[in-house]
Every structure is written in structure tokens, then in C-alpha cells.
Design a protein around this motif. Sequence first.
Motif, PDB file in Angstrom:
ATOM      1  N   ALA A   1      16.225   0.126  13.995  1.00 48.74           N
ATOM      2  CA  ALA A   1      17.131   0.883  13.136  1.00 48.74           C
ATOM      3  C   ALA A   1      18.381   0.069  12.794  1.00 48.74           C
ATOM      4  N   ARG A   2      18.959   0.411  11.682  1.00 47.57           N
ATOM      5  CA  ARG A   2      20.273  -0.106  11.324  1.00 47.57           C
ATOM      6  C   ARG A   2      21.296   0.851  11.926  1.00 47.57           C
ATOM      7  N   VAL A   3      22.161   0.343  12.789  1.00 40.39           N
ATOM      8  CA  VAL A   3      23.057   1.210  13.554  1.00 40.39           C
ATOM      9  C   VAL A   3      24.493   1.112  13.036  1.00 40.39           C
ATOM     10  N   ILE A   4      25.077   2.288  12.795  1.00 41.25           N
ATOM     11  CA  ILE A   4      26.500   2.398  12.481  1.00 41.25           C
ATOM     12  C   ILE A   4      27.145   3.110  13.661  1.00 41.25           C
ATOM     13  N   SER A   5      28.093   2.460  14.308  1.00 43.39           N
ATOM     14  CA  SER A   5      28.693   3.030  15.513  1.00 43.39           C
ATOM     15  C   SER A   5      30.113   3.512  15.253  1.00 43.39           C
ATOM     16  N   HIS A   6      30.386   4.737  15.684  1.00 45.91           N
ATOM     17  CA  HIS A   6      31.741   5.269  15.647  1.00 45.91           C
ATOM     18  C   HIS A   6      32.428   4.952  16.978  1.00 45.91           C
ATOM     19  N   PRO A   7      33.700   4.542  16.950  1.00 44.79           N
ATOM     20  CA  PRO A   7      34.397   4.213  18.202  1.00 44.79           C
ATOM     21  C   PRO A   7      34.633   5.436  19.081  1.00 44.79           C
ATOM     22  N   TYR A   8      34.588   6.610  18.489  1.00 45.30           N
ATOM     23  CA  TYR A   8      34.721   7.865  19.223  1.00 45.30           C
ATOM     24  C   TYR A   8      33.937   8.925  18.464  1.00 45.30           C
ATOM     25  N   SER A   9      33.679  10.052  19.108  1.00 47.73           N
ATOM     26  CA  SER A   9      32.873  11.097  18.481  1.00 47.73           C
ATOM     27  C   SER A   9      33.653  11.780  17.361  1.00 47.73           C
ATOM     28  N   LYS A  10      33.108  11.742  16.153  1.00 51.46           N
ATOM     29  CA  LYS A  10      33.744  12.354  14.989  1.00 51.46           C
ATOM     30  C   LYS A  10      33.063  13.653  14.570  1.00 51.46           C
ATOM     31  N   GLY A  11      31.871  13.892  15.087  1.00 51.45           N
ATOM     32  CA  GLY A  11      31.147  15.108  14.731  1.00 51.45           C
ATOM     33  C   GLY A  11      29.871  14.814  13.956  1.00 51.45           C
TER      34      GLY A  11
END
Length: 293
Positions: free
Chosen positions: A53-63
Motif C-alpha cells: 500500500a501507499r501509506v500516508i501517516s498522520h503525526p497524531y489521530s485526526k479522525g
Amino acid sequence: MISFSVVIPAKNEAPTIEKVVRATIKLPECSEVIVVNDGSSDDTGKIASDAGARVISHPYSKGNGASVKAGARAATEDVIVFMDGDGQHLAEDIPRLLNKLADGFDLVVGARQSGSQASIGRGVANKFYNRLASYMTGHKVEDLTSGFRAVRRKKFLEFLNLLPNGFSYPTTSTMAFFRAGYSVGYLAIHASKRVGKSHIRPIQDGVRFLLIIFKIGTLYSPLKMFLPIALVLFMLGSGYYGYTFHYFGRFTNMSALLFTTSLIVFLVGLVSEQITALMYSGGDKDIDKDHKG
């Protein structure tokens, strides 16, 4: 078959994300699987990446909604399939969604059948939402809150600013498509039991689900929701005035309060109707900048 992108919002889905990604990415016309890692504290991102998969990571949970919006912006195909990373949605149902989309629909939702709900309470709540949405739209809504759906990307992006960052993005997007006059279809699916712990919080999300009811009305046709309330208040005021006039020969403060409240509710609905119309009036002017040369 239509080429498509798959967007999977995921938070702490390490036990299931590999299986979901591998089952999805092997579909013939699947161009990419985008996993939006929403601040997971486990290895969800790494496992998804290793699975292809192509992964986009958020530094913290945004919802959940914020993850969906990030995935929609990053998708490269004209059709996007949204699905959960917890194993509830089956990759083999995706071609069925796409076939229905090709029949002239702009949004096709996987409608969960009996036995697919996580609990009796959730099932009852969803039935209530479906009936309310059907009343508001004048069309039968089979599953208002399902996160398994195929949509035309350009039209979905028109309403990105309306979508919440939390869990009610399916409700908002479905009602927005109805309001804009786009074609919405449903396809019967069976959702499996999720693996692991649900991110739904009973108390906070119970209140949130109640707010969804009002959001449905204000998103689609506020006056259709406020007018019955205003009429009920007016009838109560009239009845109470008739009672007090007949027995006491006077007009009471309670009758005045009910009449005034009825008028205020009606005017709020009228103003909300105009605001809602303005919210959607710019949809046809939006330009998908990502697809410009």
C-alpha cells in the motif's frame, strides 16, 4: 471494468491491515491502495507499506473523516473505493460496487444486511437514521452510515469542505450527494465482524449520533425538519390559548411563549434553508486542480 483507487482509513489495525491490503491490491483494475495511518500506536503503517500500500501517516489521530479527506486528495484515479481496515468489508464486493457505479450512478454505497451490525443498539440506531434520511430526501436510504462505498472522485471533492473530521463522513457525503442532485445507489453486502476493539465510544458517540440526526436535516433541507416542529409548537399554543380563554377568559404568557417559539423555529428553518442553498451553489464551479494539466 473501471480503474480505481482504494482509500483505507486505519488506526491501530495491525492485526487485519495486511490481509485487507493484499486482498484489495490484487484486484485487476486496482491502480493503488492508499492507507491513511491515523496516528496509530502500533505497526499499522509499516505493515500496510510492506503489503504494497501507499501509506500516508498522520503525526497524531485526526479522525476517520480527516483520513478519508487526505486519501481522497491523494488518489489518482477518477473512481475511489472507500473501505475500512478492520476486515469488515470484503474486497470481492468491490467489483460489484463498480459495476453498479457504471450503470450511471455517482455514488454507490454497500448497504449492510441483517446480521451485519456490530450490536442490536447500533442496528436500531442505523434503522432510525435510514428512515429519517429517507423522509428528508424523498428516496429510500438503505444504509446511511456505511463506510464501504465507491464514488466518482471529482464529485466527491466538491463536498470535501463539508465533511467532518470525525466518524460521520458517510452521513454527510451521502446527504450532500442527494442535495446536489447526484445519483446515489445501494448494493446489498454482508459486513463481517470487525477484528479487534472498535473505536466507537458509547457515551460520546451516542451524543454524536444524536447530533447526526440534526445534521441530516440541516444538510439536506432544514425547513423540512424545522417546519413540523414549528407547527407542533403553534398547535400547542393554540390549544392552550383555547383552554385558558374558555375557562379563564384570558391570554396567558405560556401561550405567548409557544407562539413566539413557533415563529422563531420557523424563521430559523427559513434562514437555514437559504444558507444551505448557498453552501451547495458553488459546487458546480469547483475545479479539480489535481487533474489540471
